[in-house]
Write an enzyme that holds these catalytic residues in place. Structure first.
Site, PDB file in Angstrom:
ATOM      1  CE  LYS A   1      42.954  43.727  45.347  1.00 49.14           C
ATOM      2  NZ  LYS A   1      43.209  43.218  46.693  1.00 49.14           N
TER       3      LYS A   1
ATOM      4  CD  GLU B   1      29.795  32.295  51.848  1.00 51.49           C
ATOM      5  OE1 GLU B   1      28.952  32.604  52.718  1.00 51.49           O
ATOM      6  OE2 GLU B   1      30.984  32.675  51.890  1.00 51.49           O
TER       7      GLU B   1
ATOM      8  N   GLY C   1      35.931  36.926  57.105  1.00 44.70           N
ATOM      9  CA  GLY C   1      35.683  38.311  57.502  1.00 44.70           C
ATOM     10  C   GLY C   1      36.791  38.875  58.362  1.00 44.70           C
ATOM     11  NE  ARG C   2      40.978  42.972  57.798  1.00 42.10           N
ATOM     12  CZ  ARG C   2      42.176  42.434  58.036  1.00 42.10           C
ATOM     13  NH1 ARG C   2      42.520  41.290  57.477  1.00 42.10           N
ATOM     14  NH2 ARG C   2      43.042  43.043  58.839  1.00 42.10           N
TER      15      ARG C   2
ATOM     16  CG  HIS D   1      34.560  54.347  19.520  1.00 44.00           C
ATOM     17  ND1 HIS D   1      33.791  53.288  19.951  1.00 44.00           N
ATOM     18  CD2 HIS D   1      34.990  54.019  18.258  1.00 44.00           C
ATOM     19  CE1 HIS D   1      33.736  52.369  19.000  1.00 44.00           C
ATOM     20  NE2 HIS D   1      34.459  52.791  17.961  1.00 44.00           N
TER      21      HIS D   1
END
Length: 465
Positions: free
Chosen positions: A52, A206, A272-273, A444
């Site tokens: 991140k 993919e 993936g893991r 708002h």
């Protein structure tokens, strides 16, 4: 090294393990935690946090480039930005180190003993910890297995050389000129987007018919459109067959277009893991398996008395916040409290551009189990705050049971939408109905108003659409 006896031994200091140990210490349990790397596990050291950080850095650099090219906000000009990626990586490492130190301090504050080394079970109550300084035997009344997971390696593309895992991608000293990403799940798309913003020519491969295959098509469309804007090539229905030629091109076979070669300086494999169920002496225990995962009940207890398991090693969703919740619960159970793991919903987030949030049931999953539903969907194109941010792509969608309007799920896609995940999850956890969300005054102008508007649309009372 002296032997240790304790009330609770936690194997693995990732998010689930260290939370379990801290909570146990707070409850007065004599607790030991073992890991052979710094506290925080994959998430803190080589996953969630560093990724991140780099995603944010790439976003900032791209925004500066947009401003320099006068494509962001009319009237704003800026000079051409410079990117020192090694300095960015150093900044990222500083964040990780700061959080490492924070976790270590919290463990000490809770009077948890942190043992550096690799644990190996001798039996259901005893482990042998091996480190550079020797071996140490630890005996415990209760043991928590929190060994986590690791990236899946493809036989045709083993890690090494130009083939890297997500960990390798986070340590690159410069964005590669050409990056091929094998696997269009959340990790691949997140990192592929970041490197594209940092200047890399990115191709995502993919095997499924669409990227982010675990999310429904409506959520993926804005992400796919943004990738096209960034110049990212996306190949779906395509399989990677390894490296070929002197240059080590990635060999890909696509459903449409046949075989082709993709030139790349690095090939990032993110398919993936898998849970880490080997290498710590599982064969010395009598544990039931659920496929590749350890089978646990709703208290995270395994088939052996006094042995618990939490986090990625116990199954999907393999998410840090799930592991943390399980870890806290197990600590309280060992301390004598009555608890069970029964969340109404666990949020899943893709930190793509735009971000995706999915909590609870989608329209398709609700219908699949025979639930009659109503939905409300409000686009950010009608949200004032999204317009002022210059990002009005995406929407918020609420799924509710038709009979009583109980909120079953919330899905959203939009810039910065991850920060609304807590509100979505809380609504489901507290058993809110559409009327509850619609009756809650939302500030708002905020993006959160889209949640209110979606609920009102589900009730047939939409105001701003």
């Amino acid at each position: 090294m002296a032997d240790i006896s304790c009330q609770l031994l936690v194997i693995g200091a990732g998010p689930g393990g260290y939370v379990c140990a801290i909570r146990a210490g707070q409850l007065g349990l004599d607790t030991v935690i073992v890991d052979d790397r710094k506290p925080g596990g994959t998430c803190l050291n080589i996953g969630c946090i560093p990724s991140k950080a780099l995603i944010h850095a790439a976003d900032e650099y791209f925004a500066m480039r947009e401003a320099a090219a006068r494509r962001a906000i009319p009237g704003l000009t800026a000079g051409e930005p410079d990117l020192d990626w090694s300095a960015v990586v150093g900044w990222k490492d500083g964040i990780v180190n700061r959080l490492n130190n924070g976790v270590t301090s919290l463990l000490k504050k809770a009077r948890v003993k942190l043992v550096d080394g690799r644990a190996q079970f001798l039996d259901g109550k005893t482990v042998l910890v091996t480190s550079e300084t020797g071996t140490q035997r630890i005996t415990a009344r209760n043991i928590v297995i929190a060994t986590g997971s690791e990236p899946v390696e493809l036989p045709a593309l083993p890690f090494g050389g130009k083939v890297i895992s997500s960990e390798g991608a986070l340590s690159l000293t410069a964005p590669p000129k050409r990056l091929a990403v094998v696997g269009g799940g959340y990790i691949g798309v997140e990192l592929g987007t970041a490197f594209a913003k940092a200047g890399s020519q990115v191709t995502i491969v993919e095997a499924a018919e669409e990227i982010l295959p675990l999310y429904d098509g409506d959520l993926v469309k804005p992400v796919r459109a943004r990738l096209a804007e960034l110049g990212v090539e996306v190949l779906t229905g395509a399989k990677a067959h390894g490296l070929a030629g002197e240059g080590g091109d990635l060999l890909v076979e696509a459903t449409e277009g046949g075989e082709r070669r993709i030139s790349a300086d690095h090939v990032l494999v993110t398919v993936g893991r898998r849970p880490l169920t080997e290498g710590w002496g599982r064969e010395e225990l009598v544990l039931d398996m659920d496929g590749q995962f350890l089978r646990v009940d709703d208290t995270c207890a395994t088939a052996m008395r006094g042995v618990y398991a939490i986090g990625d090693v116990t199954g999907e969703p393999m998410l840090a916040h799930r592991a943390m919740a399980q870890g806290e619960m197990v600590a309280e159970i060992v301390a004598g409290k009555r608890r069970r793991f029964d969340p109404r919903a666990i949020p899943a987030i893709c930190f793509t551009d735009p971000e995706i949030v999915s909590v609870g049931l989608s329209p398709a999953s609700a219908k699949a189990v025979g639930i009659d539903i109503v939905t409300g969907r409000f686009p950010f194109q009608a949200n004032g705050r999204a317009m002022t941010l210059g990002r009005d792509d995406g929407f918020v969608r609420v799924v509710a049971r038709a009979g009583d309007h109980l909120v079953l799920g919330v899905q959203a896609v939009g810039a910065g939408i991850a920060e609304l995940s807590a509100a979505f999850t809380l609504a489901i956890e507290m058993g809110a109905c559409l009327e509850d969300v619609a009756g809650t005054i939302h500030a708002h102008p905020t993006q959160g108003e889209a949640f209110l508007e979606a609920a009102m649309l589900g009730l047939g009372q939409g105001l701003h659409l």
